[in-house]
Write a protein that holds these residues in place. Structure first.
Motif, PDB file in Angstrom:
ATOM      1  N   GLU A  70       0.815  -1.221   0.000  1.00 10.64           N
ATOM      2  CA  GLU A  70       0.000   0.000   0.000  1.00 10.64           C
ATOM      3  C   GLU A  70       0.849   1.272   0.000  1.00 10.64           C
ATOM      4  O   GLU A  70       0.522   2.241  -0.678  1.00 10.64           O
ATOM      5  N   ARG A  73       2.178   1.687  -3.494  1.00  9.80           N
ATOM      6  CA  ARG A  73       1.092   2.157  -4.366  1.00  9.80           C
ATOM      7  C   ARG A  73       0.883   3.658  -4.225  1.00  9.80           C
ATOM      8  O   ARG A  73       0.762   4.379  -5.216  1.00  9.80           O
ATOM      9  N   ARG A  77       1.456   6.399  -7.104  1.00  6.65           N
ATOM     10  CA  ARG A  77       0.291   7.208  -7.494  1.00  6.65           C
ATOM     11  C   ARG A  77       0.659   8.686  -7.439  1.00  6.65           C
ATOM     12  O   ARG A  77       0.352   9.448  -8.357  1.00  6.65           O
ATOM     13  N   VAL A  83       0.339   1.518 -11.305  1.00  6.92           N
ATOM     14  CA  VAL A  83       0.666   0.290 -10.595  1.00  6.92           C
ATOM     15  C   VAL A  83      -0.357  -0.757 -11.010  1.00  6.92           C
ATOM     16  O   VAL A  83      -1.559  -0.535 -10.888  1.00  6.92           O
ATOM     17  N   GLU A  85      -1.503  -4.774 -10.686  1.00  4.87           N
ATOM     18  CA  GLU A  85      -1.360  -6.004  -9.904  1.00  4.87           C
ATOM     19  C   GLU A  85      -1.470  -7.209 -10.826  1.00  4.87           C
ATOM     20  O   GLU A  85      -2.412  -7.331 -11.596  1.00  4.87           O
TER      21      GLU A  85
END
Length: 113
Positions: A70, A73, A77, A83, A85
């Motif tokens: 997180e 990410r 961002r 990003v 997955e």
């Protein structure tokens, strides 16, 4: 012809031949660096801005890995880096085609710096 788009692949550090994304990315025309989640910050500090970051999620549903991503990410961002997955099933059943459809237009439309 422009330079190869650079992609950072972040995984859990356990690499098996059947889970390698580097060969598939090369076939699609992307340069890639694979790093464990623990080494991702160091790798990002040394490489130019990646066109994308692929999070190669362990096939065993590792919740700790997902929680720890997180921060990465959020960092990407804020930098405007997509990003994406990728689950542990990539590399099987038409993996390169699926991979190209997931990153192809997103990465190719990114400006180079």
């Amino acid at each position: 012809m422009g330079a190869l788009q650079k992609v950072l692949v972040v995984d859990d550090g356990h690499r098996a031949v059947d889970r390698a994304l580097s060969a598939e990315l090369a076939e699609l025309g992307y340069a890639s660096v694979t790093a464990s989640l623990e080494a991702a910050d160091d790798v990002l500090a040394m490489m130019p801005r990646p066109a994308a970051v692929l999070l190669h999620v362990p096939p065993r549903g590792n919740g700790t890995f997902r929680i720890r991503t997180e921060r990465l990410r959020a960092q990407m961002r804020d930098a405007g880096v997509p990003v994406i997955e990728i689950d542990g099933a990539v590399g099987q059943n038409g993996g390169p085609i699926d991979l190209q459809s997931r990153i192809g237009t997103r990465v190719l439309n990114e400006p180079e710096f």
